[in-house]
Scaffold this motif. Structure first.
Motif, PDB file in Angstrom:
ATOM      1  N   ALA A 196      17.854  -5.896 -25.298  1.00 39.40           N
ATOM      2  CA  ALA A 196      17.893  -5.527 -23.881  1.00 39.40           C
ATOM      3  C   ALA A 196      16.842  -4.443 -23.679  1.00 39.40           C
ATOM      4  N   ALA A 197      16.006  -4.587 -22.667  1.00 39.53           N
ATOM      5  CA  ALA A 197      14.935  -3.628 -22.415  1.00 39.53           C
ATOM      6  C   ALA A 197      14.807  -3.361 -20.926  1.00 39.53           C
ATOM      7  N   VAL A 198      14.431  -2.133 -20.598  1.00 43.95           N
ATOM      8  CA  VAL A 198      14.232  -1.720 -19.211  1.00 43.95           C
ATOM      9  C   VAL A 198      12.920  -0.952 -19.117  1.00 43.95           C
ATOM     10  N   LEU A 199      12.108  -1.277 -18.113  1.00 46.53           N
ATOM     11  CA  LEU A 199      10.870  -0.567 -17.826  1.00 46.53           C
ATOM     12  C   LEU A 199      10.886  -0.079 -16.391  1.00 46.53           C
ATOM     13  N   ARG A 200      10.308   1.079 -16.189  1.00 46.25           N
ATOM     14  CA  ARG A 200      10.198   1.628 -14.844  1.00 46.25           C
ATOM     15  C   ARG A 200       8.756   2.061 -14.605  1.00 46.25           C
ATOM     16  N   TYR A 201       8.116   1.503 -13.565  1.00 47.12           N
ATOM     17  CA  TYR A 201       6.753   1.860 -13.178  1.00 47.12           C
ATOM     18  C   TYR A 201       6.776   2.641 -11.865  1.00 47.12           C
ATOM     19  N   ASP A 202       6.013   3.726 -11.833  1.00 47.42           N
ATOM     20  CA  ASP A 202       5.906   4.551 -10.627  1.00 47.42           C
ATOM     21  C   ASP A 202       4.430   4.833 -10.370  1.00 47.42           C
ATOM     22  N   TYR A 203       3.853   4.154  -9.380  1.00 45.43           N
ATOM     23  CA  TYR A 203       2.429   4.271  -9.079  1.00 45.43           C
ATOM     24  C   TYR A 203       2.171   5.367  -8.052  1.00 45.43           C
ATOM     25  N   ARG A 204       0.994   5.972  -8.150  1.00 46.39           N
ATOM     26  CA  ARG A 204       0.577   6.984  -7.184  1.00 46.39           C
ATOM     27  C   ARG A 204      -0.458   6.396  -6.238  1.00 46.39           C
ATOM     28  N   ASP A 205      -0.349   6.764  -4.954  1.00 44.26           N
ATOM     29  CA  ASP A 205      -1.290   6.249  -3.963  1.00 44.26           C
ATOM     30  C   ASP A 205      -2.715   6.662  -4.307  1.00 44.26           C
ATOM     31  N   GLY A 206      -3.673   5.798  -3.948  1.00 44.11           N
ATOM     32  CA  GLY A 206      -5.080   6.097  -4.152  1.00 44.11           C
ATOM     33  C   GLY A 206      -5.785   6.362  -2.834  1.00 44.11           C
ATOM     34  N   LEU A 207      -7.064   6.680  -2.914  1.00 41.93           N
ATOM     35  CA  LEU A 207      -7.902   6.910  -1.738  1.00 41.93           C
ATOM     36  C   LEU A 207      -9.158   6.071  -1.878  1.00 41.93           C
ATOM     37  N   ASN A 208      -9.673   5.576  -0.730  1.00 38.97           N
ATOM     38  CA  ASN A 208     -10.958   4.901  -0.768  1.00 38.97           C
ATOM     39  C   ASN A 208     -12.075   5.896  -0.429  1.00 38.97           C
ATOM     40  N   ASP A 209     -13.302   5.450  -0.390  1.00 39.08           N
ATOM     41  CA  ASP A 209     -14.428   6.351  -0.156  1.00 39.08           C
ATOM     42  C   ASP A 209     -14.380   7.009   1.215  1.00 39.08           C
ATOM     43  N   ALA A 210     -13.690   6.380   2.167  1.00 40.53           N
ATOM     44  CA  ALA A 210     -13.579   6.950   3.510  1.00 40.53           C
ATOM     45  C   ALA A 210     -12.417   7.934   3.617  1.00 40.53           C
ATOM     46  N   GLY A 211     -11.661   8.098   2.541  1.00 35.32           N
ATOM     47  CA  GLY A 211     -10.531   9.019   2.562  1.00 35.32           C
ATOM     48  C   GLY A 211      -9.229   8.401   3.007  1.00 35.32           C
ATOM     49  N   ALA A 212      -9.225   7.104   3.299  1.00 38.26           N
ATOM     50  CA  ALA A 212      -7.998   6.421   3.721  1.00 38.26           C
ATOM     51  C   ALA A 212      -7.106   6.156   2.511  1.00 38.26           C
ATOM     52  N   VAL A 213      -5.786   6.206   2.737  1.00 37.38           N
ATOM     53  CA  VAL A 213      -4.819   6.023   1.656  1.00 37.38           C
ATOM     54  C   VAL A 213      -4.728   4.548   1.259  1.00 37.38           C
ATOM     55  N   ILE A 214      -4.750   4.294  -0.041  1.00 36.26           N
ATOM     56  CA  ILE A 214      -4.501   2.957  -0.580  1.00 36.26           C
ATOM     57  C   ILE A 214      -3.061   2.945  -1.064  1.00 36.26           C
ATOM     58  N   GLU A 215      -2.177   2.327  -0.301  1.00 32.76           N
ATOM     59  CA  GLU A 215      -0.743   2.340  -0.580  1.00 32.76           C
ATOM     60  C   GLU A 215      -0.437   1.665  -1.916  1.00 32.76           C
ATOM     61  N   GLN A 216       0.341   2.360  -2.758  1.00 35.46           N
ATOM     62  CA  GLN A 216       0.742   1.816  -4.059  1.00 35.46           C
ATOM     63  C   GLN A 216       2.253   1.797  -4.251  1.00 35.46           C
ATOM     64  N   ASP A 217       3.001   2.342  -3.287  1.00 35.08           N
ATOM     65  CA  ASP A 217       4.458   2.422  -3.450  1.00 35.08           C
ATOM     66  C   ASP A 217       5.102   1.048  -3.584  1.00 35.08           C
ATOM     67  N   ASP A 218       4.480   0.022  -2.976  1.00 39.02           N
ATOM     68  CA  ASP A 218       5.079  -1.307  -3.064  1.00 39.02           C
ATOM     69  C   ASP A 218       4.889  -1.938  -4.444  1.00 39.02           C
ATOM     70  N   ARG A 219       4.196  -1.234  -5.348  1.00 36.70           N
ATOM     71  CA  ARG A 219       4.068  -1.703  -6.730  1.00 36.70           C
ATOM     72  C   ARG A 219       5.101  -1.053  -7.654  1.00 36.70           C
ATOM     73  N   ASP A 220       5.791  -0.018  -7.161  1.00 37.58           N
ATOM     74  CA  ASP A 220       6.833   0.634  -7.967  1.00 37.58           C
ATOM     75  C   ASP A 220       7.934  -0.379  -8.258  1.00 37.58           C
ATOM     76  N   ARG A 221       8.381  -0.419  -9.490  1.00 37.04           N
ATOM     77  CA  ARG A 221       9.363  -1.443  -9.849  1.00 37.04           C
ATOM     78  C   ARG A 221      10.142  -1.050 -11.087  1.00 37.04           C
TER      79      ARG A 221
END
Length: 427
Positions: A196-221
């Motif tokens: 039995a194994a369990v993994l937990r991923y917690d991603y941090r949001d990124g930024l593009n060159d224009a400074g806009a947020v690249i959402e990563q929360d929907d990858r947390d699992r």
């Protein structure tokens, strides 16, 4: 900790971090159960080198193995860009400490490691990754043991990772925690095992060159996986087995993002064998399926399996071929998963007692669900390990990586060549 598809280490498999701890705890009992031992030949990289292997530092019933690798990496396409590739040089420092028990029964191992990169050309590529973990094995009776493993890592997604966002100003960072519990029972010709194994991923949001947020929360699992396996030995050189597994991938729900959660099943049947001291391997085939909660994605299913074959033409040469088919999570917007096929072949040759040469090629294909996109990746590498003595050594490697993408939602296409040289100190 790197998750690049490179011959030196193909992308981290599901539960790979936890397995890394558990695999280090090979039970002394296993060598007494001849029906399931496959050790007539020893691979080049596994062969003991008493003159060059580190002795470690004894501390009571434990041995401490410190190691430090310092080197330089030159990359002719550091951003994995399709157009206008940029060259860069990175200084890399990798300290590591492994503590291993020396008990006659039971076993315990812990480790801590860091990967520190300082890019001389682009500050955005500076990273500090680290991991710590351990595993313990309890020998209940002969032929029965329980293994508990746990790992924690602070890592980042390389520019060349499958599905990496090319618009990110800096590599996407994430935390990963994993734990597993496994049990094995061997009685005569039958071996039963469960995990039995369990993994937990917690991603941090990124930024593009224009400074806009690249959402990563929907990858947390959170990923939970149960695996059961039964082996039946036909002889001391061959065994048949069946394996079934189920996994549940529970994604964080983010407003405005589609639901990525899914459940999967895998059923495999195969054989592991050894033909004298010439060939050793295992082959399994079966069916895999991943059902997604959001019907917009569609389900993934098909032939699954994995294989690993090693050929020992001489005591100084080992050829290894691997293949696998699995369902992998993806960071690509609009897709919740990909059906991945991996193939690789490599050769290790002991040119001198203290000089090991390695050449390897790897190929993989990701067929994304929910998108008309297929990524194909090819890698080839050559590396050398030269041991000066028990404490010091040199490593060097040359790696070529190429990705192509097709379909209406095709991703980036690029080529990258890396040259690395490092000095290794160990005790």
């Amino acid at each position: 900790m790197r998750r690049e598809i490179l011959p030196a280490g193909v992308a981290l498999m599901l539960f790979g971090a936890t397995d890394a701890s558990a695999q280090a705890l090979r039970s002394a009992q296993d060598t007494q159960i001849d029906l399931f031992v496959r050790n007539r030949a020893v691979a080049v990289r596994d062969r003991p080198q008493p003159t060059y292997d580190p002795l470690g530092v004894r501390a009571g019933g434990f041995t401490v193995f410190p190691r430090l690798q310092s080197g330089v990496v030159h990359d002719d396409n550091v951003f994995a860009a399709e157009d206008d590739p940029q060259t860069a040089t990175t200084l890399r420092l990798t300290p590591e400490v492994v503590v291993r028990s020396q008990w006659s029964r039971h076993a315990l191992e812990t480790r801590v490691r860091a990967d520190i990169d300082r890019n001389l050309d682009f500050d955005s590529e500076n990273t500090i990754d680290w991991s710590l973990g351990g595993a313990g094995r309890l020998d209940i009776v002969r032929g029965a043991d329980i293994t508990l493993a746990a790992d924690y890592a602070r890592d980042h997604e390389p520019r060349t990772a499958a599905g990496a966002d090319p618009a990110a100003r800096r590599p996407i960072a994430f935390d990963m925690a994993s734990a597993s519990l496994a049990a094995t029972r061997t009685q005569g010709r039958l071996r039963l095992s469960a995990k039995a194994a369990v993994l937990r991923y917690d991603y941090r949001d990124g930024l593009n060159d224009a400074g806009a947020v690249i959402e990563q929360d929907d990858r947390d699992r959170t990923v939970a996986r149960l695996t059961g396996r039964a082996d039946y030995a036909l002889s001391p050189a061959a065994a048949l087995f069946v394996q079934v597994a189920r996994d549940d991938r529970d994604y964080r729900i983010v407003s405005g993002s589609p639901e990525r959660s899914s459940s999967g099943h895998e059923a495999l049947a195969g054989v592991d064998f050894e033909l004298g001291a010439l060939i050793r391997g295992g082959v399994a085939a079966g069916y895999i399926r991943q059902d997604f909660k959001d019907s917009a994605y569609g389900d993934l299913d098909g032939i699954g399996g994995r294989a690993r074959l090693s050929w020992f033409p001489t005591q100084l040469t080992t050829l290894t071929a691997t293949a696998g088919r699995s369902v992998e999570d993806t960071g690509v917007i609009g897709s919740a998963g990909a059906l991945r096929t991996d193939l690789s072949i490599g050769v290790d040759h002991e040119l001198l007692r203290n000089l090991i040469l390695t050449a390897e090629t790897a190929w993989s294909e990701d067929d994304y669900n929910g998108l008309d996109r297929t990524d194909t990746r090819f890698a080839a590498s050559f590396s050398a390990i030269y041991r000066l003595d028990r404490r010091y050594g040199l490593t060097t490697g040359l790696t070529y990586l190429e990705q192509s993408s097709s379909g209406a939602a095709a991703g980036p296409t690029y080529r990258s060549t890396r040259l690395s040289i490092a000095v290794v100190s160990q005790f």
